[in-house]
Write a protein that holds these residues in place. Sequence first.
Motif, PDB file in Angstrom:
ATOM      1  N   ILE A   1      -2.575   6.167  -9.070  1.00 25.98           N
ATOM      2  CA  ILE A   1      -3.194   4.952  -9.624  1.00 25.98           C
ATOM      3  C   ILE A   1      -4.689   5.016  -9.358  1.00 25.98           C
ATOM      4  O   ILE A   1      -5.142   5.765  -8.490  1.00 25.98           O
ATOM      5  CB  ILE A   1      -2.595   3.665  -8.997  1.00 25.98           C
ATOM      6  N   ILE A   2      -5.471   4.228 -10.111  1.00 22.02           N
ATOM      7  CA  ILE A   2      -6.927   4.195  -9.916  1.00 22.02           C
ATOM      8  C   ILE A   2      -7.328   2.806  -9.442  1.00 22.02           C
ATOM      9  O   ILE A   2      -7.055   1.801 -10.102  1.00 22.02           O
ATOM     10  CB  ILE A   2      -7.684   4.564 -11.214  1.00 22.02           C
ATOM     11  N   ILE A   3      -7.974   2.760  -8.262  1.00 19.28           N
ATOM     12  CA  ILE A   3      -8.520   1.499  -7.743  1.00 19.28           C
ATOM     13  C   ILE A   3     -10.002   1.703  -7.479  1.00 19.28           C
ATOM     14  O   ILE A   3     -10.390   2.596  -6.747  1.00 19.28           O
ATOM     15  CB  ILE A   3      -7.805   1.051  -6.448  1.00 19.28           C
ATOM     16  N   ASN A   4     -10.829   0.858  -8.099  1.00 17.18           N
ATOM     17  CA  ASN A   4     -12.304   0.926  -7.930  1.00 17.18           C
ATOM     18  C   ASN A   4     -12.854   2.331  -8.158  1.00 17.18           C
ATOM     19  O   ASN A   4     -13.681   2.826  -7.401  1.00 17.18           O
ATOM     20  CB  ASN A   4     -12.704   0.431  -6.534  1.00 17.18           C
ATOM     21  N   GLY A   5     -12.339   3.005  -9.190  1.00 19.03           N
ATOM     22  CA  GLY A   5     -12.873   4.315  -9.563  1.00 19.03           C
ATOM     23  C   GLY A   5     -12.321   5.475  -8.757  1.00 19.03           C
ATOM     24  O   GLY A   5     -12.706   6.610  -8.968  1.00 19.03           O
ATOM     25  N   THR A   6     -11.409   5.205  -7.815  1.00 18.01           N
ATOM     26  CA  THR A   6     -10.848   6.264  -6.979  1.00 18.01           C
ATOM     27  C   THR A   6      -9.379   6.494  -7.333  1.00 18.01           C
ATOM     28  O   THR A   6      -8.606   5.540  -7.433  1.00 18.01           O
ATOM     29  CB  THR A   6     -10.942   5.881  -5.487  1.00 18.01           C
ATOM     30  N   ILE A   7      -9.011   7.775  -7.501  1.00 15.17           N
ATOM     31  CA  ILE A   7      -7.606   8.109  -7.755  1.00 15.17           C
ATOM     32  C   ILE A   7      -6.871   8.123  -6.415  1.00 15.17           C
ATOM     33  O   ILE A   7      -7.269   8.806  -5.479  1.00 15.17           O
ATOM     34  CB  ILE A   7      -7.471   9.487  -8.445  1.00 15.17           C
ATOM     35  N   ILE A   8      -5.772   7.372  -6.340  1.00 13.84           N
ATOM     36  CA  ILE A   8      -4.978   7.300  -5.111  1.00 13.84           C
ATOM     37  C   ILE A   8      -3.555   7.761  -5.426  1.00 13.84           C
ATOM     38  O   ILE A   8      -2.946   7.291  -6.384  1.00 13.84           O
ATOM     39  CB  ILE A   8      -4.938   5.858  -4.556  1.00 13.84           C
ATOM     40  N   LYS A   9      -3.033   8.676  -4.609  1.00 14.74           N
ATOM     41  CA  LYS A   9      -1.666   9.162  -4.866  1.00 14.74           C
ATOM     42  C   LYS A   9      -0.810   9.252  -3.604  1.00 14.74           C
ATOM     43  O   LYS A   9       0.330   9.696  -3.668  1.00 14.74           O
ATOM     44  CB  LYS A   9      -1.702  10.500  -5.585  1.00 14.74           C
ATOM     45  N   LYS A  10      -1.345   8.835  -2.444  1.00 12.16           N
ATOM     46  CA  LYS A  10      -0.540   8.858  -1.223  1.00 12.16           C
ATOM     47  C   LYS A  10      -1.072   7.849  -0.215  1.00 12.16           C
ATOM     48  O   LYS A  10      -2.229   7.425  -0.284  1.00 12.16           O
ATOM     49  CB  LYS A  10      -0.526  10.260  -0.613  1.00 12.16           C
ATOM     50  N   ALA A  11      -0.202   7.474   0.710  1.00  4.86           N
ATOM     51  CA  ALA A  11      -0.590   6.558   1.793  1.00  4.86           C
ATOM     52  C   ALA A  11       0.215   6.901   3.036  1.00  4.86           C
ATOM     53  O   ALA A  11       1.403   7.221   2.949  1.00  4.86           O
ATOM     54  CB  ALA A  11      -0.344   5.111   1.382  1.00  4.86           C
ATOM     55  N   SER A  12      -0.438   6.855   4.208  1.00 12.21           N
ATOM     56  CA  SER A  12       0.234   7.130   5.476  1.00 12.21           C
ATOM     57  C   SER A  12       0.767   5.833   6.084  1.00 12.21           C
ATOM     58  O   SER A  12       0.144   4.781   5.956  1.00 12.21           O
ATOM     59  CB  SER A  12      -0.747   7.786   6.457  1.00 12.21           C
ATOM     60  N   LEU A  13       1.917   5.941   6.757  1.00 11.18           N
ATOM     61  CA  LEU A  13       2.511   4.755   7.394  1.00 11.18           C
ATOM     62  C   LEU A  13       2.510   4.837   8.923  1.00 11.18           C
ATOM     63  O   LEU A  13       3.032   3.961   9.593  1.00 11.18           O
ATOM     64  CB  LEU A  13       3.925   4.523   6.860  1.00 11.18           C
ATOM     65  N   TYR A  14       1.969   5.897   9.482  1.00 12.82           N
ATOM     66  CA  TYR A  14       1.609   6.041  10.901  1.00 12.82           C
ATOM     67  C   TYR A  14       2.750   6.058  11.925  1.00 12.82           C
ATOM     68  O   TYR A  14       2.812   6.955  12.738  1.00 12.82           O
ATOM     69  CB  TYR A  14       0.545   5.007  11.307  1.00 12.82           C
ATOM     70  N   ASN A  15       3.640   5.080  11.950  1.00  8.40           N
ATOM     71  CA  ASN A  15       4.710   5.179  12.956  1.00  8.40           C
ATOM     72  C   ASN A  15       6.067   4.770  12.385  1.00  8.40           C
ATOM     73  O   ASN A  15       6.166   4.219  11.285  1.00  8.40           O
ATOM     74  CB  ASN A  15       4.366   4.392  14.226  1.00  8.40           C
ATOM     75  N   SER A  16       7.115   5.044  13.156  1.00  8.64           N
ATOM     76  CA  SER A  16       8.487   4.853  12.660  1.00  8.64           C
ATOM     77  C   SER A  16       8.810   3.395  12.381  1.00  8.64           C
ATOM     78  O   SER A  16       9.495   3.082  11.409  1.00  8.64           O
ATOM     79  CB  SER A  16       9.491   5.426  13.661  1.00  8.64           C
ATOM     80  N   ASN A  17       8.314   2.465  13.215  1.00  2.00           N
ATOM     81  CA  ASN A  17       8.596   1.039  12.991  1.00  2.00           C
ATOM     82  C   ASN A  17       8.013   0.549  11.675  1.00  2.00           C
ATOM     83  O   ASN A  17       8.667  -0.165  10.916  1.00  2.00           O
ATOM     84  CB  ASN A  17       8.044   0.202  14.146  1.00  2.00           C
ATOM     85  N   ILE A  18       6.734   0.931  11.423  1.00  3.29           N
ATOM     86  CA  ILE A  18       6.084   0.527  10.166  1.00  3.29           C
ATOM     87  C   ILE A  18       6.847   1.128   8.993  1.00  3.29           C
ATOM     88  O   ILE A  18       7.157   0.450   8.011  1.00  3.29           O
ATOM     89  CB  ILE A  18       4.602   0.960  10.138  1.00  3.29           C
ATOM     90  N   TYR A  19       7.163   2.424   9.097  1.00  5.23           N
ATOM     91  CA  TYR A  19       7.875   3.108   8.007  1.00  5.23           C
ATOM     92  C   TYR A  19       9.231   2.457   7.725  1.00  5.23           C
ATOM     93  O   TYR A  19       9.568   2.156   6.579  1.00  5.23           O
ATOM     94  CB  TYR A  19       8.062   4.586   8.341  1.00  5.23           C
ATOM     95  N   ASN A  20      10.005   2.219   8.780  1.00  2.00           N
ATOM     96  CA  ASN A  20      11.360   1.670   8.606  1.00  2.00           C
ATOM     97  C   ASN A  20      11.364   0.259   8.042  1.00  2.00           C
ATOM     98  O   ASN A  20      12.362  -0.187   7.467  1.00  2.00           O
ATOM     99  CB  ASN A  20      12.120   1.708   9.935  1.00  2.00           C
ATOM    100  N   ASN A  21      10.235  -0.458   8.192  1.00  2.00           N
ATOM    101  CA  ASN A  21      10.137  -1.820   7.642  1.00  2.00           C
ATOM    102  C   ASN A  21      10.186  -1.857   6.118  1.00  2.00           C
ATOM    103  O   ASN A  21      10.458  -2.893   5.524  1.00  2.00           O
ATOM    104  CB  ASN A  21       8.842  -2.494   8.102  1.00  2.00           C
ATOM    105  N   TYR A  22       9.898  -0.707   5.468  1.00  2.00           N
ATOM    106  CA  TYR A  22       9.810  -0.687   4.001  1.00  2.00           C
ATOM    107  C   TYR A  22      11.100  -0.239   3.298  1.00  2.00           C
ATOM    108  O   TYR A  22      11.235  -0.446   2.094  1.00  2.00           O
ATOM    109  CB  TYR A  22       8.643   0.211   3.567  1.00  2.00           C
ATOM    110  N   ASN A  23      12.027   0.386   4.040  1.00  2.00           N
ATOM    111  CA  ASN A  23      13.291   0.851   3.437  1.00  2.00           C
ATOM    112  C   ASN A  23      13.072   1.596   2.119  1.00  2.00           C
ATOM    113  O   ASN A  23      13.614   1.231   1.075  1.00  2.00           O
ATOM    114  CB  ASN A  23      14.227  -0.335   3.186  1.00  2.00           C
ATOM    115  N   LEU A  24      12.299   2.652   2.159  1.00  2.00           N
ATOM    116  CA  LEU A  24      11.881   3.332   0.923  1.00  2.00           C
ATOM    117  C   LEU A  24      12.934   4.284   0.367  1.00  2.00           C
ATOM    118  O   LEU A  24      13.632   4.966   1.111  1.00  2.00           O
ATOM    119  CB  LEU A  24      10.591   4.122   1.178  1.00  2.00           C
ATOM    120  N   SER A  25      12.988   4.305  -0.972  1.00  2.00           N
ATOM    121  CA  SER A  25      13.811   5.262  -1.715  1.00  2.00           C
ATOM    122  C   SER A  25      12.972   5.830  -2.851  1.00  2.00           C
ATOM    123  O   SER A  25      11.967   5.239  -3.241  1.00  2.00           O
ATOM    124  CB  SER A  25      15.044   4.576  -2.307  1.00  2.00           C
ATOM    125  N   ILE A  26      13.400   6.977  -3.394  1.00  2.00           N
ATOM    126  CA  ILE A  26      12.700   7.558  -4.542  1.00  2.00           C
ATOM    127  C   ILE A  26      12.760   6.573  -5.721  1.00  2.00           C
ATOM    128  O   ILE A  26      13.791   5.935  -5.961  1.00  2.00           O
ATOM    129  CB  ILE A  26      13.335   8.912  -4.961  1.00  2.00           C
TER     130      ILE A  26
END
Length: 565
Positions: free
Chosen positions: A341-366
């Motif tokens: 996606i493009i936000i303010n002229g910058t292409i963004i395609k990834k984001a870090s979630l840093y630790n297991s608690n933060i990651y598990n809060n999102y319950n992510l699937s493909i």
Amino acid sequence: MKNNNKKLIINLSKKINKHNYRYYILNKPIISNYEYDKILNKLIKLEKKYNFIYKNSPIKKFNKNLLNKKFKVTKHYFKMYSINNVYSKENLIIWKKKMDKKIGKKNNYICELKYDGIAMSLIYKYGKLKSAITRGDGKYGNEVINNILFINNIKKYIKKIKNIKIFNIKGEIVFSKINFSIINKINKKKFSNPRNAANGTIHSKYYNKNIKYLDFIPYSIYTNDNNINLKINNQFKSIKLIENLYLKYQKKAYKLCKSSKQIINYISYWEKNISIYPIDGIVIKINDFNIQKKLKSNNIFYKWCIAYKFKDKELITKVKKVKFNVGKSGIIVPVVYFKPIIINGTIIKKASLYNSNIYNNYNLSINDKIIIKKSGNIIPKIIKNINFNKNKNKYINFPLYCPSCNKLLKKKNNILICKNDKKCKKQIIEKIKHFISAMKIKINNNIINQLFDNNKLNNITDLYYLTKNDFLLINVKSKVYIRILNEIKNSKKNNLNNFLFALCIPSIGKYICKKIEKKYKNLYNLLKNIKKNNIKFLGKNIEKNIKKYFNSFIIKQFIKLGFKI
């Protein structure tokens, strides 16, 4: 004053100094403007409340670390202060009401676009451009005239001011959105955003082909000529003079306002419309120069203006995959890859979630739909998983075992760590890459990986035993390996802070490394003081980590290799 309050002021000062260094020198900020402003405003209030100022306070003291040492340091003719920020229209109205009480409701304000670029001060002497200074800390900046001369819309001579001794035009160096797109197509190295690209280009030691794509947008003038100062007695007239001398502004780039409603309407217009250049807010200034002078400034901010910062944009995209990266210290960092996606002229395609608690809060699937925000125009963040709990059987779970060496991970403060640092391939490679980068040796990651796979580079000291044949084995061209071998050889004469940072000692970041270098100057003095147990000023934890590392076999190997650090 209690010791706790004193400690808090010192810690906040140090924290801001670190963030200033990352922003101004490394050009790699790790917090948003909003988070930075919160810390800074807290420090200002505490210093005022307890009447205590740390010796290296970022508010009071000029910090030479905020200047690029490759360029000459020059004092500004007219100081360049920062502008304080507000992040809501309610707080902007509160600020305006305070100003109205001080100066009266009949006075005008001028709204201008806040460009997201590099602040620049141009000095003309009798019409000729003589100096171009970066903002630096506002009192001192870097002289970069040899670079900015290649910017097409910067005038080298202005005939209309040929009789004026000092004519200072302040403005912003920026890439237009179109030109930013062009340089990212023609350059091998892709820039993450226009501001980073502008900063890197302006601070190039040699001619940079991207310079011709930059623009200079002036926003104020200062002069020692009393006749002009009497004529140009407000910001609106100042802008008209700039347009007459320099260049036309883009449409609706400024507007004279009286009421809060007019100011809010102008902000709302630019929240909905697209600028030619990257902008991150609107600057609101008291128009009258005489009133500006009466209000003056504190050590950091002008008191007669404020910047309204636009809210972070949020966009919806889809999860493509999740990678669990192993860092140089064994920390497992989940990185979520999504449809670009493009936000303010910058292409963004990834984001870090840093630790297991933060990651598990999102319950992510493909293919989950997620909301992404680019916080403070810097760090991409996942705000929400729209499909939360819809694909219970397809969750991408945080691993229990290291993705690199398959050892059971250990948990500490919600962070999962691989403790197999001596045998974990990914950790070893990341440590080698970090060492190479910190020691200013330029080796392609692909070459590092191949040398490791061929058992030629198993640890950081192996670097100094590499030969021509090791590079020929993996088909590296002679021009490349000759340069690499020379850089490896020259790195033995590196400075102490780069060497310490390269070693990946726990809790020892760039800031601490600089402090150690300042105190001990070289490796010999540091080793001598470690033996004498004389490094207590760093704190118990850092002292313990340094001692442990410097008593290891690896330091003896570096000394044996003939390091002159």
